[in-house]
Write a protein that holds these residues in place. Sequence first.
Motif, PDB file in Angstrom:
ATOM      1  N   ASP A 157       0.890  -1.124  -0.034  1.00  0.00           N
ATOM      2  CA  ASP A 157       0.099   0.102  -0.195  1.00  0.00           C
ATOM      3  C   ASP A 157       0.757   1.252   0.167  1.00  0.00           C
ATOM      4  O   ASP A 157       0.462   2.384  -0.593  1.00  0.00           O
ATOM      5  CB  ASP A 157      -1.030  -0.148   1.254  1.00  0.00           C
ATOM      6  CG  ASP A 157      -0.209  -0.083   2.505  1.00  0.00           C
ATOM      7  OD1 ASP A 157       0.962  -0.677   2.471  1.00  0.00           O
ATOM      8  OD2 ASP A 157      -1.041   0.054   3.453  1.00  0.00           O
ATOM      9  N   GLU A 158       1.969   1.315   0.786  1.00  0.00           N
ATOM     10  CA  GLU A 158       3.019   2.503   0.700  1.00  0.00           C
ATOM     11  C   GLU A 158       3.445   2.710  -0.450  1.00  0.00           C
ATOM     12  O   GLU A 158       3.702   3.891  -0.949  1.00  0.00           O
ATOM     13  CB  GLU A 158       3.856   2.252   2.072  1.00  0.00           C
ATOM     14  CG  GLU A 158       4.812   3.205   2.025  1.00  0.00           C
ATOM     15  CD  GLU A 158       4.300   4.549   2.535  1.00  0.00           C
ATOM     16  OE1 GLU A 158       4.920   5.797   2.183  1.00  0.00           O
ATOM     17  OE2 GLU A 158       3.286   4.627   2.765  1.00  0.00           O
ATOM     18  N   MET A 159       3.965   1.553  -1.210  1.00  0.00           N
ATOM     19  CA  MET A 159       4.556   1.952  -2.438  1.00  0.00           C
ATOM     20  C   MET A 159       3.579   2.254  -3.535  1.00  0.00           C
ATOM     21  O   MET A 159       3.688   3.135  -4.396  1.00  0.00           O
ATOM     22  CB  MET A 159       5.246   0.361  -3.199  1.00  0.00           C
ATOM     23  CG  MET A 159       6.319  -0.191  -2.265  1.00  0.00           C
ATOM     24  SD  MET A 159       7.119  -1.508  -3.063  1.00  0.00           S
ATOM     25  CE  MET A 159       6.111  -2.902  -2.581  1.00  0.00           C
ATOM     26  N   PHE A 184       2.190  -8.715   0.953  1.00  0.00           N
ATOM     27  CA  PHE A 184       2.029  -8.377   2.306  1.00  0.00           C
ATOM     28  C   PHE A 184       1.813  -6.617   2.482  1.00  0.00           C
ATOM     29  O   PHE A 184       2.430  -5.964   1.976  1.00  0.00           O
ATOM     30  CB  PHE A 184       3.257  -8.599   2.977  1.00  0.00           C
ATOM     31  CG  PHE A 184       3.192 -10.132   3.366  1.00  0.00           C
ATOM     32  CD1 PHE A 184       3.166 -10.626   4.570  1.00  0.00           C
ATOM     33  CD2 PHE A 184       3.687 -10.817   2.373  1.00  0.00           C
ATOM     34  CE1 PHE A 184       3.159 -12.001   4.795  1.00  0.00           C
ATOM     35  CE2 PHE A 184       3.722 -12.285   2.548  1.00  0.00           C
ATOM     36  CZ  PHE A 184       3.406 -12.784   3.750  1.00  0.00           C
ATOM     37  N   SER A 185       0.848  -6.305   3.283  1.00  0.00           N
ATOM     38  CA  SER A 185       0.502  -4.839   3.554  1.00  0.00           C
ATOM     39  C   SER A 185      -0.424  -4.854   4.657  1.00  0.00           C
ATOM     40  O   SER A 185      -1.163  -5.681   5.249  1.00  0.00           O
ATOM     41  CB  SER A 185      -0.445  -4.472   2.345  1.00  0.00           C
ATOM     42  OG  SER A 185      -0.940  -3.201   2.393  1.00  0.00           O
ATOM     43  N   ALA A 186       0.124  -3.676   5.381  1.00  0.00           N
ATOM     44  CA  ALA A 186      -0.943  -3.435   6.723  1.00  0.00           C
ATOM     45  C   ALA A 186      -2.164  -3.024   6.537  1.00  0.00           C
ATOM     46  O   ALA A 186      -3.197  -3.400   7.061  1.00  0.00           O
ATOM     47  CB  ALA A 186      -0.217  -2.352   7.543  1.00  0.00           C
ATOM     48  N   THR A 187      -2.630  -2.482   5.410  1.00  0.00           N
ATOM     49  CA  THR A 187      -3.994  -2.071   4.970  1.00  0.00           C
ATOM     50  C   THR A 187      -4.086  -2.657   3.674  1.00  0.00           C
ATOM     51  O   THR A 187      -3.321  -2.929   3.044  1.00  0.00           O
ATOM     52  CB  THR A 187      -4.237  -0.889   4.964  1.00  0.00           C
ATOM     53  OG1 THR A 187      -3.493  -0.051   3.963  1.00  0.00           O
ATOM     54  CG2 THR A 187      -3.866   0.042   6.317  1.00  0.00           C
ATOM     55  N   MET A 188      -5.410  -2.858   3.125  1.00  0.00           N
ATOM     56  CA  MET A 188      -5.687  -3.550   2.028  1.00  0.00           C
ATOM     57  C   MET A 188      -6.731  -2.554   1.270  1.00  0.00           C
ATOM     58  O   MET A 188      -7.896  -2.802   1.193  1.00  0.00           O
ATOM     59  CB  MET A 188      -6.206  -4.852   2.200  1.00  0.00           C
ATOM     60  CG  MET A 188      -6.295  -5.696   1.054  1.00  0.00           C
ATOM     61  SD  MET A 188      -4.698  -6.000   0.513  1.00  0.00           S
ATOM     62  CE  MET A 188      -3.852  -6.952   1.762  1.00  0.00           C
ATOM     63  N   PRO A 189      -6.350  -1.399   0.738  1.00  0.00           N
ATOM     64  CA  PRO A 189      -7.039  -0.590   0.111  1.00  0.00           C
ATOM     65  C   PRO A 189      -7.698  -1.119  -1.383  1.00  0.00           C
ATOM     66  O   PRO A 189      -6.817  -2.078  -1.745  1.00  0.00           O
ATOM     67  CB  PRO A 189      -6.562   0.746  -0.083  1.00  0.00           C
ATOM     68  CG  PRO A 189      -5.184   0.429   0.065  1.00  0.00           C
ATOM     69  CD  PRO A 189      -5.166  -0.789   0.869  1.00  0.00           C
ATOM     70  N   LYS A 190      -8.525  -0.394  -2.082  1.00  0.00           N
ATOM     71  CA  LYS A 190      -8.903  -0.998  -3.451  1.00  0.00           C
ATOM     72  C   LYS A 190      -7.746  -1.104  -4.452  1.00  0.00           C
ATOM     73  O   LYS A 190      -7.684  -2.167  -5.096  1.00  0.00           O
ATOM     74  CB  LYS A 190     -10.068  -0.232  -3.910  1.00  0.00           C
ATOM     75  CG  LYS A 190     -10.653  -0.672  -5.223  1.00  0.00           C
ATOM     76  CD  LYS A 190     -11.793   0.353  -5.739  1.00  0.00           C
ATOM     77  CE  LYS A 190     -12.648  -0.105  -6.910  1.00  0.00           C
ATOM     78  NZ  LYS A 190     -13.547   0.732  -7.156  1.00  0.00           N
ATOM     79  N   PRO A 191      -6.846  -0.063  -4.457  1.00  0.00           N
ATOM     80  CA  PRO A 191      -5.919  -0.388  -5.355  1.00  0.00           C
ATOM     81  C   PRO A 191      -4.891  -1.359  -5.210  1.00  0.00           C
ATOM     82  O   PRO A 191      -4.540  -2.183  -6.214  1.00  0.00           O
ATOM     83  CB  PRO A 191      -4.888   1.033  -5.147  1.00  0.00           C
ATOM     84  CG  PRO A 191      -5.858   2.071  -4.854  1.00  0.00           C
ATOM     85  CD  PRO A 191      -6.813   1.117  -3.859  1.00  0.00           C
ATOM     86  N   ILE A 192      -4.899  -1.885  -3.809  1.00  0.00           N
ATOM     87  CA  ILE A 192      -4.183  -3.255  -3.644  1.00  0.00           C
ATOM     88  C   ILE A 192      -4.900  -4.387  -4.336  1.00  0.00           C
ATOM     89  O   ILE A 192      -4.543  -5.274  -4.865  1.00  0.00           O
ATOM     90  CB  ILE A 192      -3.826  -3.450  -2.128  1.00  0.00           C
ATOM     91  CG1 ILE A 192      -2.891  -2.363  -1.692  1.00  0.00           C
ATOM     92  CG2 ILE A 192      -3.195  -4.762  -1.852  1.00  0.00           C
ATOM     93  CD1 ILE A 192      -1.577  -2.089  -2.364  1.00  0.00           C
ATOM     94  N   ALA A 193      -6.164  -4.334  -4.163  1.00  0.00           N
ATOM     95  CA  ALA A 193      -7.009  -5.558  -4.488  1.00  0.00           C
ATOM     96  C   ALA A 193      -6.843  -5.555  -6.089  1.00  0.00           C
ATOM     97  O   ALA A 193      -6.825  -6.825  -6.742  1.00  0.00           O
ATOM     98  CB  ALA A 193      -8.165  -5.370  -4.019  1.00  0.00           C
TER      99      ALA A 193
END
Length: 565
Positions: A157-159, A184-193
């Motif tokens: 998410d940070e990247m 791996f990510s601490a949060t899972m916003p829509k762009p990650i999905a």
Amino acid sequence: MPFSSLPRPVAEAITERGYTAPTPVQAAVITEEAIGRDLLVSAQTGSGKTVAYGLAMADTLLGGEEHLPRAGEPLALVIAPTRELALQVQRELQWLYAKLGARVASCVGGMNIRVEQRNLSYGCHIVVGTPGRLKDHLERGNLQPGSLRAVVLDEADEMLDLGFREDLEEILDLTPPERRTLLFSATMPKPIAMLAKRYQRDALRIQTTSERESHADIDYRAMAVAPADIQNAVVNVLRFHEAKGAMVFCATRENVRRLSATLTERGFSAVTLSGELSQNERNHALQALRDRRARVCIATDVAARGIDLPGLELVIHAELPINPETLQHRSGRTGRAGKKGTCVLIAPYQRRRHAERLLRAANVQATWESVPSAEQILARDQERLIESLASVEIGDEDREAAAKLLEMRSAEDIAAAFIRAHRQSLPAPEDLIDSAPAPREREQVARPGFEEAVWFRINIGRNDNADPRWLLPLLCRRGHLTKRDIGSIRIFADETRFEVPSALAAKFKDAVRRTAEDGDGVAIEAAGDAPPPADRGRRPYQARPTGERRGPPRGPHRGPPRRRS
């Protein structure tokens, strides 16, 4: 054994490291269901994600063999958003795969690219790097992706927030389609999905903690202060907690420099982390924090991303984070690996509602409280001093010196001198402007000494840019008082009212009369009864003549009144 399903050399390495049981995320990635599959993992910051994906790809790297092949083209690629995080991952994977003889190379910005090129030419099993530098090596032909069996995106998410989406897509497009992709990510916003949907196949979704559980090890506190008092509030919070390690977050490099100068001047051992530092300077700063030569780190969000500092007990948001995800990542520097931590959010009065919305969006329950006062800090210092004396070992030489001192001075004098010396070694707490609006949930309570106060008025208000930062020095100079003698300050459109203890009212009136010639048009007079709450509404709109200069109204009271020469 808790790690019995792992390859024997890896299980031995992690046991020797002191792990008695896997963390929830580590246990989830080594289950039979997760073996060989793409993984989409969200877990609490500081929960052991680095070791988790190291364990998850162990079987993939070995490919059914007992030993790794000879080092050549890399078998695994780990992509991290920042240099510090990439180098930290390299260190973790080195000890984890040490018994397998794995070579782990790093490719990060700020380091000598020729040295990295030479290390890649010697052959390696795992490459850890940042998106920009990895893309550079791929374009130069230094990094050959054809043999990759696994790709890990750490802090994905940070990247994406940092604008690395195109770089990530170009890197992933060059890797073999049959590779494993571990995200791996601490949060899972829509762009990650969306990224996972494009580059992963039948990924196993792992979420080891709920939003509420992710904050269980962090004690959140929030404080509303005058904008001019933010730095003083940081000083007092640091002094009150006296944490072994603390991190203070600012929004910009300039604010990092400014706050660092303030804390250093006050006597704090502080270092900075911002994007303008070279890698060598950043390494020195981090090492100073690890070996306790420095106890406070002032940093921007990007510079501190992914940093894991042992003993970091306190995080201070000197400036509000821009969104709930940034709040989580900043706060996640403390409360790691089961240890407790404290997070303090400092909000200007006018942005308290925004801070409350930010906390709600992050699903954080914070306790609103006042900034620790000088009296509270000194009382806490005394408690810590008494606690420390209980564990002090006293030798014969110390007792001889104490006996000689007792012949010269009383025990009470010696104890008092000891306390004085101890206090002088600590930074002095700051006095804050007492112009806070009364919290809605509490009734207004008079300050000690102001139970019977006299209200005065000054002919400068909000329309003249009245501000306590220069009003207080003006009132003290004209009335021959200290800022402790000025009570509540209420700013209205055309005037400002303030209170003075009744015992000092006559003295104040006389001093104001005698200094009237130095007032530069500023009139101060008694105001009678207590005024209503300060008017905090917006100024009414006033049309400007064509061509009139925009900006703050000009006039004799745009800033602190000048003395006449």
